[in-house]
Design a protein around this motif. Structure first.
Motif, PDB file in Angstrom:
ATOM      1  N   ILE A  43       0.837  -1.203   0.000  1.00 50.83           N
ATOM      2  CA  ILE A  43       0.000   0.000   0.000  1.00 50.83           C
ATOM      3  C   ILE A  43       0.868   1.247   0.000  1.00 50.83           C
ATOM      4  CG2 ILE A  43      -1.634   1.346   1.392  1.00 50.83           C
ATOM      5  CD1 ILE A  43      -2.884  -1.414   2.162  1.00 50.83           C
ATOM      6  N   SER A  44       1.921   1.256   0.780  1.00 50.35           N
ATOM      7  CA  SER A  44       2.842   2.384   0.801  1.00 50.35           C
ATOM      8  C   SER A  44       3.444   2.626  -0.580  1.00 50.35           C
ATOM      9  CB  SER A  44       3.954   2.126   1.824  1.00 50.35           C
ATOM     10  OG  SER A  44       4.933   3.114   1.759  1.00 50.35           O
ATOM     11  N   PHE A  45       3.840   1.543  -1.246  1.00 51.78           N
ATOM     12  CA  PHE A  45       4.403   1.654  -2.589  1.00 51.78           C
ATOM     13  C   PHE A  45       3.380   2.251  -3.555  1.00 51.78           C
ATOM     14  CE2 PHE A  45       5.075  -0.179  -6.814  1.00 51.78           C
ATOM     15  CZ  PHE A  45       6.365   0.276  -7.081  1.00 51.78           C
ATOM     16  N   LEU A  46       2.147   1.746  -3.502  1.00 50.68           N
ATOM     17  CA  LEU A  46       1.112   2.261  -4.403  1.00 50.68           C
ATOM     18  C   LEU A  46       0.783   3.723  -4.126  1.00 50.68           C
ATOM     19  CD1 LEU A  46      -1.313  -0.774  -4.600  1.00 50.68           C
ATOM     20  CD2 LEU A  46       0.290   0.032  -6.343  1.00 50.68           C
ATOM     21  N   LEU A  47       0.793   4.116  -2.866  1.00 47.15           N
ATOM     22  CA  LEU A  47       0.507   5.512  -2.525  1.00 47.15           C
ATOM     23  C   LEU A  47       1.576   6.461  -3.069  1.00 47.15           C
ATOM     24  CD1 LEU A  47      -0.872   5.165   1.111  1.00 47.15           C
ATOM     25  CD2 LEU A  47      -2.149   5.747  -0.969  1.00 47.15           C
ATOM     26  N   ARG A  48       2.781   5.962  -3.241  1.00 51.42           N
ATOM     27  CA  ARG A  48       3.843   6.791  -3.818  1.00 51.42           C
ATOM     28  C   ARG A  48       3.727   6.913  -5.329  1.00 51.42           C
ATOM     29  NH1 ARG A  48       6.869   3.461  -0.416  1.00 51.42           N
ATOM     30  NH2 ARG A  48       7.928   2.503  -2.193  1.00 51.42           N
ATOM     31  N   HIS A  49       2.841   6.119  -5.939  1.00 51.05           N
ATOM     32  CA  HIS A  49       2.688   6.110  -7.401  1.00 51.05           C
ATOM     33  C   HIS A  49       1.212   6.188  -7.802  1.00 51.05           C
ATOM     34  CE1 HIS A  49       6.918   5.131  -7.721  1.00 51.05           C
ATOM     35  NE2 HIS A  49       6.732   4.175  -6.825  1.00 51.05           N
ATOM     36  N   PRO A  50       0.499   7.244  -7.419  1.00 55.28           N
ATOM     37  CA  PRO A  50      -0.944   7.312  -7.696  1.00 55.28           C
ATOM     38  C   PRO A  50      -1.296   7.305  -9.183  1.00 55.28           C
ATOM     39  CG  PRO A  50      -0.145   9.403  -6.865  1.00 55.28           C
ATOM     40  CD  PRO A  50       0.982   8.429  -6.711  1.00 55.28           C
ATOM     41  N   ALA A  51      -0.413   7.764 -10.029  1.00 54.64           N
ATOM     42  CA  ALA A  51      -0.713   7.772 -11.469  1.00 54.64           C
ATOM     43  C   ALA A  51      -0.846   6.357 -12.025  1.00 54.64           C
ATOM     44  CB  ALA A  51       0.368   8.531 -12.228  1.00 54.64           C
ATOM     45  N   ALA A  52      -0.315   5.375 -11.323  1.00 53.24           N
ATOM     46  CA  ALA A  52      -0.344   3.992 -11.795  1.00 53.24           C
ATOM     47  C   ALA A  52      -1.581   3.237 -11.334  1.00 53.24           C
ATOM     48  CB  ALA A  52       0.915   3.266 -11.324  1.00 53.24           C
ATOM     49  N   TRP A  53      -2.400   3.832 -10.482  1.00 55.43           N
ATOM     50  CA  TRP A  53      -3.545   3.119  -9.925  1.00 55.43           C
ATOM     51  C   TRP A  53      -4.498   2.598 -10.983  1.00 55.43           C
ATOM     52  CZ3 TRP A  53      -5.200   6.766  -5.347  1.00 55.43           C
ATOM     53  CH2 TRP A  53      -4.165   6.824  -4.424  1.00 55.43           C
ATOM     54  N   SER A  54      -4.681   3.342 -12.046  1.00 59.48           N
ATOM     55  CA  SER A  54      -5.644   2.923 -13.076  1.00 59.48           C
ATOM     56  C   SER A  54      -5.216   1.636 -13.775  1.00 59.48           C
ATOM     57  CB  SER A  54      -5.851   4.037 -14.096  1.00 59.48           C
ATOM     58  OG  SER A  54      -4.626   4.287 -14.780  1.00 59.48           O
ATOM     59  N   SER A  55      -3.955   1.256 -13.647  1.00 59.98           N
ATOM     60  CA  SER A  55      -3.472   0.043 -14.326  1.00 59.98           C
ATOM     61  C   SER A  55      -3.570  -1.201 -13.451  1.00 59.98           C
ATOM     62  CB  SER A  55      -2.009   0.239 -14.753  1.00 59.98           C
ATOM     63  OG  SER A  55      -1.148   0.194 -13.632  1.00 59.98           O
ATOM     64  N   LEU A  56      -4.074  -1.083 -12.225  1.00 62.67           N
ATOM     65  CA  LEU A  56      -4.049  -2.223 -11.311  1.00 62.67           C
ATOM     66  C   LEU A  56      -4.957  -3.372 -11.723  1.00 62.67           C
ATOM     67  CD1 LEU A  56      -3.829  -0.429  -7.869  1.00 62.67           C
ATOM     68  CD2 LEU A  56      -2.008  -1.525  -9.180  1.00 62.67           C
ATOM     69  N   THR A  57      -5.960  -3.127 -12.534  1.00 60.63           N
ATOM     70  CA  THR A  57      -6.835  -4.214 -12.977  1.00 60.63           C
ATOM     71  C   THR A  57      -6.462  -4.724 -14.360  1.00 60.63           C
ATOM     72  OG1 THR A  57      -8.459  -2.656 -13.854  1.00 60.63           O
ATOM     73  CG2 THR A  57      -8.760  -3.400 -11.565  1.00 60.63           C
ATOM     74  N   PRO A 115       4.308   0.913 -16.220  1.00 60.79           N
ATOM     75  CA  PRO A 115       5.774   0.732 -16.237  1.00 60.79           C
ATOM     76  C   PRO A 115       6.448   1.068 -14.903  1.00 60.79           C
ATOM     77  CG  PRO A 115       5.066   1.710 -18.287  1.00 60.79           C
ATOM     78  CD  PRO A 115       3.850   1.662 -17.384  1.00 60.79           C
ATOM     79  N   VAL A 116       5.986   2.099 -14.210  1.00 65.41           N
ATOM     80  CA  VAL A 116       6.618   2.454 -12.938  1.00 65.41           C
ATOM     81  C   VAL A 116       6.475   1.325 -11.921  1.00 65.41           C
ATOM     82  CG1 VAL A 116       4.626   3.658 -11.929  1.00 65.41           C
ATOM     83  CG2 VAL A 116       6.934   4.293 -11.232  1.00 65.41           C
ATOM     84  N   LEU A 117       5.358   0.616 -11.934  1.00 67.26           N
ATOM     85  CA  LEU A 117       5.173  -0.504 -11.014  1.00 67.26           C
ATOM     86  C   LEU A 117       6.046  -1.689 -11.409  1.00 67.26           C
ATOM     87  CD1 LEU A 117       1.316  -0.424 -10.458  1.00 67.26           C
ATOM     88  CD2 LEU A 117       3.107   0.630  -9.079  1.00 67.26           C
ATOM     89  N   LEU A 118       6.169  -1.912 -12.717  1.00 67.36           N
ATOM     90  CA  LEU A 118       7.004  -3.013 -13.190  1.00 67.36           C
ATOM     91  C   LEU A 118       8.470  -2.790 -12.849  1.00 67.36           C
ATOM     92  CD1 LEU A 118       5.460  -3.644 -16.704  1.00 67.36           C
ATOM     93  CD2 LEU A 118       5.131  -4.991 -14.645  1.00 67.36           C
ATOM     94  N   GLU A 119       8.913  -1.545 -12.963  1.00 69.88           N
ATOM     95  CA  GLU A 119      10.328  -1.233 -12.791  1.00 69.88           C
ATOM     96  C   GLU A 119      10.730  -1.002 -11.341  1.00 69.88           C
ATOM     97  OE1 GLU A 119      10.622   2.139 -15.345  1.00 69.88           O
ATOM     98  OE2 GLU A 119      10.112   0.960 -17.114  1.00 69.88           O
ATOM     99  N   GLU A 120       9.881  -0.372 -10.544  1.00 70.55           N
ATOM    100  CA  GLU A 120      10.285   0.037  -9.204  1.00 70.55           C
ATOM    101  C   GLU A 120       9.795  -0.890  -8.098  1.00 70.55           C
ATOM    102  OE1 GLU A 120       9.643   4.179  -8.368  1.00 70.55           O
ATOM    103  OE2 GLU A 120      10.142   4.739 -10.415  1.00 70.55           O
ATOM    104  N   GLY A 121       9.033  -1.898  -8.435  1.00 70.26           N
ATOM    105  CA  GLY A 121       8.567  -2.840  -7.420  1.00 70.26           C
ATOM    106  C   GLY A 121       9.693  -3.760  -6.977  1.00 70.26           C
ATOM    107  N   SER A 122       9.391  -4.628  -6.050  1.00 66.31           N
ATOM    108  CA  SER A 122      10.355  -5.630  -5.610  1.00 66.31           C
ATOM    109  C   SER A 122       9.585  -6.826  -5.060  1.00 66.31           C
ATOM    110  CB  SER A 122      11.292  -5.063  -4.550  1.00 66.31           C
ATOM    111  OG  SER A 122      10.566  -4.720  -3.389  1.00 66.31           O
TER     112      SER A 122
END
Length: 160
Positions: A86-100, A105-112
């Motif tokens: 949740i903390s990670f997602l809150l830092r990247h609100p522009a990516a929320w629409s891609s969760l479904t 790309p930011v989630l693919l690259e910066e996640g772990s």
């Protein structure tokens, strides 16, 4: 159950759905994730349901059955996993629409991701494997990696 996934109803309850020909003597588990939650693991502490646990458990069981291994598999996550996510997602609100759909790309690259696997054969043989990496686990820790891990833990194929 994730809303963007679809599968046959048997997947909801059959831990061996990917290994339908598994002999009865290899069918150790009677629920998909192998346990109910919350659970407690001696080396991990409290565990809760893992978002991808049902998928991972089925894939690993398929590998164990293919090797003729009788394995009691338990899949879970520490509660901190969800706070971190949740903390990670809150830092990247522009990516929320891609969760479904496919992750942005930011989630693919910066996640772990991190996985910890323990295997015990009777009282004598034990193995522990920890895997971790950068990027989205759905793209960077694939079914192939989970299958290889299952083979590694079920055999002497870890290479030390």
């Amino acid at each position: 159950t994730p809303t963007n996934a679809s599968y046959p109803p048997a997947w909801e309850t059959d831990p061996y759905v990917l290994a339908p020909a598994a002999p009865a003597d290899l069918r150790v588990d009677d629920i998909v994730e192998g346990t109910t939650y919350p659970a407690f693991a001696r080396d991990e502490g409290v565990l809760v349901e893992n978002l991808f646990g049902p998928y991972d458990a089925r894939l690993m069981r398929r590998s164990f059955v293919a090797l003729g291994q009788r394995v009691a598999l338990r899949v879970g996550s520490p509660p901190s996993l969800y706070a971190n996510w949740i903390s990670f997602l809150l830092r990247h609100p522009a990516a929320w629409s891609s969760l479904t759909t496919c992750p942005a790309p930011v989630l693919l690259e910066e996640g772990s991701w991190k996985y910890h696997f323990d295997a015990t054969v009777g009282e004598r043989a034990k193995a522990s494997v920890r895997l971790s990496g950068d990027g989205d686990p759905g793209y960077n820790l694939t079914a192939v990696a989970l299958g290889e891990l299952a083979v590694c833990l079920a055999t002497d194929g870890c290479g030390g």
